[in-house]
Design a protein around this motif. Structure first.
Motif: not given
Length: 296
Positions: A66-73, A95, A98, A103
């Motif tokens: 799940e974290d993989y597709f979040d923005h890594a600001h 990315n 939203s 999930y």
């Protein structure tokens, strides 16, 4: 006109036990071919096919997925300040907008059919795709795009299929062919992992476009081979009820990245396909084979 396919289900709840101990701490779908995780290949293929909504059926321990597709600001800001625009663009490709991803938890391992059924409330009455990340397909255009283009003409349900030696059909769902039209075949039935007398050598791989009535079939929660709820059985029910099911002989090479040998084969194939790696990598492979031959 057949309805456009814009939703895809990605069943990613498996434990990946064939890759222990690596999968003790990371989801198998995060394991990388060259420099991209398996899930990225699946997402890129779905995007190329016009998929807009991505439904992941997960389980405990899949937080990294799940974290993989979040923005890594923080990482993006670091790359931006360093002027590393090429790496920044690579990162942006991972990315997702939203709301594009949903999930859903599968609380019990009850088979592929059950995993797909878990997403039923997000499908409603629309046709949908199912993409298995273990199956990585190198092809142009991508496999799912080929299927969606064919499905626009045929309607019904469609599975990706490839010819395999008869002795290997026991490892696949296999089509019973009613009509062979070349690239497309019409099925009269499907058999999950036939022990003997397979109806053909056309094996089903991990790409599906399914009519919403397949979800109605899965609602029966009927146990099949191995005591699991089989997606193959729900598709076979479509045929029994008089609805069309087709197989597409896709153009491309499929790699079974659910097995160690298949994963290594895919690594070699995708490594040799990269312009910046192929020469050095090919030279190394030639050296390895030469040393192996000399040692025989």
């Amino acid at each position: 006109m057949n309805r456009k396919v814009t939703k895809a289900i990605f069943p990613v709840a498996g434990l990946g036990t064939r890759f222990l101990p690596a999968t003790k701490s990371i989801p198998k779908e995060i394991m990388t071919l060259v420099d991209r995780p398996l899930i990225q290949y699946a997402i890129d293929e779905a995007r190329a096919a016009g998929i807009k909504e991505f439904i992941f059926v997960t389980s405990r321990g899949k937080g990294a997925l799940e974290d993989y597709f979040d923005h890594a600001h923080e990482l993006e800001n670091t790359l931006r300040k360093a002027g590393k625009d090429e790496l920044l663009e690579v990162l942006r490709q991972t990315n997702m907008e939203s709301g594009a991803i949903a999930y859903i938890r599968q609380h019990k391992a009850m088979g592929l059919g059950h995993a797909v059924w878990c997403a039923r409330r997000l499908i409603h009455d629309e046709p949908f795709a199912v993409v298995l990340t273990d199956d990585v397909v190198m092809g142009e255009p991508p496999c799912l795009q080929q299927m969606i283009e064919a499905h626009a003409e045929t309607g019904g349900s469609m599975v990706a299929t490839m010819e395999v030696p008869l002795e290997k059909t026991k490892s696949y769902g296999v089509l019973d062919v009613a009509e062979d039209m070349g690239a497309i075949v019409r099925a009269r039935g499907m058999v999950e992992k036939p022990k003997d007398n397979p109806p053909s050598n056309l094996a089903v791989i991990g790409r599906y476009i399914l009519a919403p009535t397949v979800m109605e079939n899965l609602n029966k929660l009927k146990q099949g081979a191995g005591g699991e709820i089989q997606l193959t059985d729900a598709i076979a029910d479509e045929i029994e009820e008089g609805r069309d099911v087709f197989g597409l002989r896709f153009r491309g090479q499929r790699y079974d990245c659910g097995s160690k040998a298949g994963f290594l084969q895919a690594t070699v194939a995708f490594g040799l396909a990269r312009d910046e790696l192929k020469d050095e990598f090919a030279d190394y492979l030639h050296e390895v084979m030469a040393m192996r031959k000399a040692a025989e």
